[in-house]
Design a protein around this motif. Structure first.
Motif, PDB file in Angstrom:
ATOM      1  N   THR A 411       0.845  -1.205   0.000  1.00 48.14           N
ATOM      2  CA  THR A 411       0.000   0.000   0.000  1.00 48.14           C
ATOM      3  C   THR A 411       0.871   1.243   0.000  1.00 48.14           C
ATOM      4  O   THR A 411       0.523   2.254  -0.622  1.00 48.14           O
ATOM      5  CB  THR A 411      -0.965   0.010   1.197  1.00 48.14           C
ATOM      6  N   ASP A 412       2.019   1.188   0.662  1.00 41.41           N
ATOM      7  CA  ASP A 412       2.961   2.317   0.608  1.00 41.41           C
ATOM      8  C   ASP A 412       3.552   2.447  -0.789  1.00 41.41           C
ATOM      9  O   ASP A 412       3.660   3.557  -1.336  1.00 41.41           O
ATOM     10  CB  ASP A 412       4.094   2.123   1.624  1.00 41.41           C
ATOM     11  N   ARG A 413       3.947   1.320  -1.377  1.00 44.10           N
ATOM     12  CA  ARG A 413       4.572   1.349  -2.703  1.00 44.10           C
ATOM     13  C   ARG A 413       3.642   1.922  -3.755  1.00 44.10           C
ATOM     14  O   ARG A 413       4.064   2.681  -4.635  1.00 44.10           O
ATOM     15  CB  ARG A 413       4.999  -0.063  -3.090  1.00 44.10           C
ATOM     16  N   LEU A 414       2.352   1.590  -3.659  1.00 46.82           N
ATOM     17  CA  LEU A 414       1.380   2.057  -4.642  1.00 46.82           C
ATOM     18  C   LEU A 414       0.687   3.355  -4.214  1.00 46.82           C
ATOM     19  O   LEU A 414      -0.215   3.830  -4.882  1.00 46.82           O
ATOM     20  CB  LEU A 414       0.329   0.977  -4.915  1.00 46.82           C
ATOM     21  N   THR A 418      -5.324   5.607   2.374  1.00 44.57           N
ATOM     22  CA  THR A 418      -6.205   4.929   3.321  1.00 44.57           C
ATOM     23  C   THR A 418      -5.768   5.289   4.729  1.00 44.57           C
ATOM     24  O   THR A 418      -4.560   5.425   4.985  1.00 44.57           O
ATOM     25  CB  THR A 418      -6.172   3.397   3.120  1.00 44.57           C
ATOM     26  N   PRO A 419      -6.711   5.464   5.674  1.00 43.82           N
ATOM     27  CA  PRO A 419      -6.319   5.773   7.053  1.00 43.82           C
ATOM     28  C   PRO A 419      -5.427   4.696   7.658  1.00 43.82           C
ATOM     29  O   PRO A 419      -4.531   4.992   8.449  1.00 43.82           O
ATOM     30  CB  PRO A 419      -7.659   5.863   7.790  1.00 43.82           C
ATOM     31  N   SER A 420      -5.659   3.440   7.290  1.00 47.08           N
ATOM     32  CA  SER A 420      -4.836   2.332   7.774  1.00 47.08           C
ATOM     33  C   SER A 420      -5.123   1.106   6.927  1.00 47.08           C
ATOM     34  O   SER A 420      -6.101   1.071   6.164  1.00 47.08           O
ATOM     35  CB  SER A 420      -5.133   2.032   9.243  1.00 47.08           C
ATOM     36  N   ILE A 421      -4.299   0.073   7.081  1.00 40.83           N
ATOM     37  CA  ILE A 421      -4.532  -1.161   6.329  1.00 40.83           C
ATOM     38  C   ILE A 421      -5.714  -1.935   6.894  1.00 40.83           C
ATOM     39  O   ILE A 421      -6.148  -2.923   6.302  1.00 40.83           O
ATOM     40  CB  ILE A 421      -3.273  -2.054   6.311  1.00 40.83           C
ATOM     41  N   VAL A 425     -12.313  -1.668   2.451  1.00 33.44           N
ATOM     42  CA  VAL A 425     -12.056  -1.293   1.064  1.00 33.44           C
ATOM     43  C   VAL A 425     -13.228  -0.516   0.458  1.00 33.44           C
ATOM     44  O   VAL A 425     -13.027   0.371  -0.369  1.00 33.44           O
ATOM     45  CB  VAL A 425     -11.731  -2.558   0.226  1.00 33.44           C
ATOM     46  N   ARG A 426     -14.449  -0.817   0.864  1.00 34.23           N
ATOM     47  CA  ARG A 426     -15.617  -0.142   0.288  1.00 34.23           C
ATOM     48  C   ARG A 426     -15.598   1.358   0.548  1.00 34.23           C
ATOM     49  O   ARG A 426     -16.259   2.130  -0.160  1.00 34.23           O
ATOM     50  CB  ARG A 426     -16.917  -0.746   0.828  1.00 34.23           C
ATOM     51  N   LYS A 427     -14.843   1.811   1.538  1.00 31.01           N
ATOM     52  CA  LYS A 427     -14.804   3.226   1.891  1.00 31.01           C
ATOM     53  C   LYS A 427     -13.724   3.989   1.133  1.00 31.01           C
ATOM     54  O   LYS A 427     -13.598   5.196   1.294  1.00 31.01           O
ATOM     55  CB  LYS A 427     -14.579   3.373   3.398  1.00 31.01           C
ATOM     56  N   LEU A 428     -12.955   3.288   0.298  1.00 33.24           N
ATOM     57  CA  LEU A 428     -11.915   3.941  -0.493  1.00 33.24           C
ATOM     58  C   LEU A 428     -12.486   4.446  -1.815  1.00 33.24           C
ATOM     59  O   LEU A 428     -13.509   3.967  -2.304  1.00 33.24           O
ATOM     60  CB  LEU A 428     -10.775   2.958  -0.788  1.00 33.24           C
ATOM     61  N   SER A 429     -11.783   5.399  -2.419  1.00 29.89           N
ATOM     62  CA  SER A 429     -12.165   5.886  -3.742  1.00 29.89           C
ATOM     63  C   SER A 429     -11.906   4.803  -4.787  1.00 29.89           C
ATOM     64  O   SER A 429     -11.185   3.824  -4.534  1.00 29.89           O
ATOM     65  CB  SER A 429     -11.361   7.137  -4.092  1.00 29.89           C
ATOM     66  N   GLY A 430     -12.481   4.988  -5.977  1.00 29.69           N
ATOM     67  CA  GLY A 430     -12.304   4.013  -7.043  1.00 29.69           C
ATOM     68  C   GLY A 430     -10.843   3.800  -7.414  1.00 29.69           C
ATOM     69  O   GLY A 430     -10.405   2.673  -7.658  1.00 29.69           O
ATOM     70  N   GLY A 431     -10.079   4.888  -7.479  1.00 25.91           N
ATOM     71  CA  GLY A 431      -8.668   4.769  -7.821  1.00 25.91           C
ATOM     72  C   GLY A 431      -7.891   3.974  -6.794  1.00 25.91           C
ATOM     73  O   GLY A 431      -7.028   3.150  -7.137  1.00 25.91           O
ATOM     74  N   ASN A 432      -8.189   4.199  -5.528  1.00 23.78           N
ATOM     75  CA  ASN A 432      -7.486   3.471  -4.475  1.00 23.78           C
ATOM     76  C   ASN A 432      -7.935   2.014  -4.408  1.00 23.78           C
ATOM     77  O   ASN A 432      -7.134   1.125  -4.092  1.00 23.78           O
ATOM     78  CB  ASN A 432      -7.693   4.172  -3.130  1.00 23.78           C
ATOM     79  N   GLN A 433      -9.194   1.745  -4.729  1.00 22.15           N
ATOM     80  CA  GLN A 433      -9.643   0.354  -4.825  1.00 22.15           C
ATOM     81  C   GLN A 433      -8.884  -0.376  -5.930  1.00 22.15           C
ATOM     82  O   GLN A 433      -8.472  -1.532  -5.758  1.00 22.15           O
ATOM     83  CB  GLN A 433     -11.150   0.303  -5.083  1.00 22.15           C
ATOM     84  N   GLN A 434      -8.703   0.304  -7.055  1.00 22.72           N
ATOM     85  CA  GLN A 434      -7.971  -0.328  -8.155  1.00 22.72           C
ATOM     86  C   GLN A 434      -6.516  -0.596  -7.758  1.00 22.72           C
ATOM     87  O   GLN A 434      -5.939  -1.627  -8.128  1.00 22.72           O
ATOM     88  CB  GLN A 434      -8.025   0.554  -9.405  1.00 22.72           C
ATOM     89  N   LYS A 435      -5.927   0.312  -7.001  1.00 19.11           N
ATOM     90  CA  LYS A 435      -4.552   0.094  -6.549  1.00 19.11           C
ATOM     91  C   LYS A 435      -4.465  -1.119  -5.623  1.00 19.11           C
ATOM     92  O   LYS A 435      -3.459  -1.840  -5.628  1.00 19.11           O
ATOM     93  CB  LYS A 435      -4.039   1.342  -5.830  1.00 19.11           C
ATOM     94  N   ILE A 436      -5.505  -1.364  -4.827  1.00 13.65           N
ATOM     95  CA  ILE A 436      -5.515  -2.535  -3.952  1.00 13.65           C
ATOM     96  C   ILE A 436      -5.503  -3.819  -4.783  1.00 13.65           C
ATOM     97  O   ILE A 436      -4.809  -4.789  -4.459  1.00 13.65           O
ATOM     98  CB  ILE A 436      -6.729  -2.506  -3.007  1.00 13.65           C
ATOM     99  N   TRP A 441      -1.729  -8.415  -6.692  1.00 14.56           N
ATOM    100  CA  TRP A 441      -0.963  -9.212  -7.646  1.00 14.56           C
ATOM    101  C   TRP A 441       0.518  -8.902  -7.590  1.00 14.56           C
ATOM    102  O   TRP A 441       1.362  -9.783  -7.821  1.00 14.56           O
ATOM    103  CB  TRP A 441      -1.528  -9.017  -9.054  1.00 14.56           C
ATOM    104  N   LEU A 442       0.877  -7.666  -7.277  1.00 11.07           N
ATOM    105  CA  LEU A 442       2.292  -7.358  -7.120  1.00 11.07           C
ATOM    106  C   LEU A 442       2.892  -8.146  -5.966  1.00 11.07           C
ATOM    107  O   LEU A 442       4.038  -8.601  -6.036  1.00 11.07           O
ATOM    108  CB  LEU A 442       2.488  -5.854  -6.884  1.00 11.07           C
ATOM    109  N   ALA A 443       2.100  -8.334  -4.900  1.00  9.07           N
ATOM    110  CA  ALA A 443       2.576  -9.122  -3.760  1.00  9.07           C
ATOM    111  C   ALA A 443       2.836 -10.571  -4.171  1.00  9.07           C
ATOM    112  O   ALA A 443       3.690 -11.247  -3.590  1.00  9.07           O
ATOM    113  CB  ALA A 443       1.556  -9.060  -2.623  1.00  9.07           C
ATOM    114  N   ARG A 444       2.102 -11.049  -5.164  1.00  7.21           N
ATOM    115  CA  ARG A 444       2.276 -12.419  -5.655  1.00  7.21           C
ATOM    116  C   ARG A 444       3.482 -12.535  -6.592  1.00  7.21           C
ATOM    117  O   ARG A 444       3.919 -13.637  -6.908  1.00  7.21           O
ATOM    118  CB  ARG A 444       1.001 -12.856  -6.398  1.00  7.21           C
TER     119      ARG A 444
END
Length: 537
Positions: A411-414, A418-421, A425-436, A441-444
């Protein structure tokens, strides 16, 4: 519709708070104008809006622009009675009003066409349109004759009679028809509409359907209705809007006539920086073949063959219904193959086994992130680590400290806001949801990443960050397949563009030879061939 039909509204100096941007058309006390004055909204320690003063003149289209999280949705929810402001006023007919519910906002003539239409699947179009106000006999029995009379009259009045069957169940409606149902809801009822807000209305529409929607909006504007139009698509803004209001970090930074600004200036106002180089990437494709698709056939696509090499970004273009998303699902194992095979680094994948694809190194960020990719009521941490839990286990138990560390790292890299991890997720903006979804997949650490409409519904700043992520993935040797309906995006990102129509590949273009005209020609190849054969026969 000519803009000269819009009424000329006098300036009203002094209505903006000191230090706020000056709007030359601001008329919060005009008797026919809906306006907000000094509106602020806080959710705990989060300030979603701060001192926004803005009017919405009748007979004009006001484009509301800003990054995800800038406050656009909060402002719309205040106007439509979903939220109450912490401070400030809504003014209608020059008088302050309090809207405690969407029903009160509707009664005041304020309507919204949401980005995701709310359709009751087992009810007909007519019943969906008049839900809550269905005509009844003796107070209880549905008056079907009156419902038929009403819906047929409204369909004719709005020009929808040829495109919308009033008795079709909601479950069978196309995305475009779902939008039309929401528009009918907004334009029917005892109280005439005076302000209609459209929130990303074209995200699921074809070009033809967009043209029809814009014609309707211009007609509404000509009737003196104030239009608020929210979109991240610059072309739409300059094609439709009379004026543009830009929000950033909850504040109004500027209001300008659309004819007096340009895309670069709006981007700078929205993000506070220049993004002219957001497509810049060093092309580092290698000869190592990673994704090899040969003769893939499903119920939706036929005989698809394509290759993606390490460090290469391949774009997949086509019109709505071309089969691009269905191909992505088949490659990821979510749809079974009738024929053909898919290999990653020479290893064949079993048809219809998503787990095999993940273990082989393939990741898919699907088109519908909310419905297909995210657990909206789970945390940022849970969504980020979903596909790497097997790597975080000790014996049969997940190491929670390692999970938290990994989620925080990505989450820091991207740059996820978000207030915290532990935030839902439903409370995030669309752009931040897409980053999640991307963080997952980046973690994989995938070998192949398929991105289906990766920037749909997100703002220009978030787009630039996602383009950076794609460039970094390619630089690290990942094979990337990008599906997008935005041709400038494909042309800026892709080393090669593969074009589909009717479930088949109709052509392939190298980056050096691809342009919008050549891509569209391949995307419409069968239609053009048919029209030519019709002329010569």
């Amino acid at each position: 519709m000519s803009r000269t039909n819009s009424p000329s509204l006098p300036d009203s100096p002094g209505t903006q708070p000191e230090g706020a941007p000056h709007d030359p058309e601001a008329t919060p006390h005009d008797p026919h104008t809906v306006a907000v004055t000094g509106i602020s909204k806080s959710f705990g320690a989060v300030h979603a809006l701060t001192g926004v003063t803005l009017d919405f003149p009748p007979g004009r289209v006001t484009a509301l622009m800003g990054e995800n999280g800038a406050g656009k949705s909060t402002l719309l929810k205040i106007l439509t009675g979903v939220h109450r402001p912490t401070t400030g006023q809504i003014r209608i007919d020059g008088r302050p009003v309090e809207l405690h519910s969407p029903a009160q906002a509707r009664a005041a003539g304020i309507r919204i066409i949401p980005q995701e239409p709310e359709i009751i699947p087992h009810l007909s179009v007519a019943e969906n349109v008049y839900a809550g106000s269905l005509p009844r006999r003796r107070g209880r029995i549905l008056d079907r004759a009156e419902l038929r009379r009403r819906v047929e009259a409204d369909l004719t009045r709005l020009g929808f009679a040829d495109v919308l069957d009033p008795w079709l169940p909601g479950s069978r409606l196309t995305p475009a028809q779902r939008q039309l149902v929401e528009i009918m809801r907004a334009l029917t009822g005892d109280t005439p509409a005076r302000l209609i807000a459209f929130d990303e209305p074209t995200s699921s529409l074809s070009e033809h359907e967009v043209d029809a929607l814009f014609a309707l909006i211009r007609r509404l504007r000509g009737q003196g209705i104030a239009i608020v139009y929210v979109s991240h698509r610059m072309r739409e803004i300059f094609r439709l809007a009379d004026r543009v209001a830009v929000l950033r970090d909850g504040g109004l930074v500027d209001v300008q006539p659309a004819d007096d600004t340009d895309e670069g200036e709006l981007v700078r106002l929205m993000v506070g920086r220049d993004l002219t180089g957001m497509f810049v990437r060093h092309r580092v494709a290698t000869d190592r073949l990673v994704l090899d698709v040969r003769g893939v056939t499903t119920d939706d696509v036929q005989d698809i063959s394509l290759k993606v090499h390490a460090g290469e970004v391949v774009g997949l273009a086509g019109l709505i219904g071309a089969g691009r998303s269905e191909l992505a699902l088949a490659l990821a194992g979510d749809l079974p193959l009738r024929d053909g095979n898919v290999t990653i680094d020479g290893k064949a994948l079993r048809s219809g086994h998503p787990g095999d694809a993940i273990r082989a190194g393939l990741g898919l960020a699907p088109e519908e992130r909310k419905a297909q990719a995210l657990f909206l009521h789970r945390s940022v941490r849970d969504n980020t680590t979903l596909v790497v839990l097997d790597r975080l286990r000790r014996f049969r138990f997940v190491r929670r400290s390692a999970e938290r560390e990994l989620a925080q790292q990505y989450t820091d890299r991207l740059r996820v806001r978000t207030p915290s991890i532990n935030h839902e997720v439903r409370k995030l903006s669309g752009g931040n949801q897409q980053k999640i979804v991307l963080a997952r997949w980046l973690a994989r650490k995938p070998k192949v990443l398929i991105l289906d409409e990766p920037t749909r519904g997100i703002d220009v700043g978030a787009k630039a960050e996602i383009y950076r992520i794609i460039a970094d993935l390619a630089k690290d040797g990942v094979a990337v397949l990008v599906i997008s309906s935005e041709l400038p995006e494909l042309l800026g990102l892709a080393d090669r563009v593969v074009v589909m129509q009717g479930g088949r590949i109709t052509g392939e273009l190298d980056h050096s030879e691809a342009d919008e005209e050549s891509i569209l020609a391949l995307a419409m190849a069968d239609d053009l061939a048919g029209s030519h054969s019709g002329v010569t026969s």
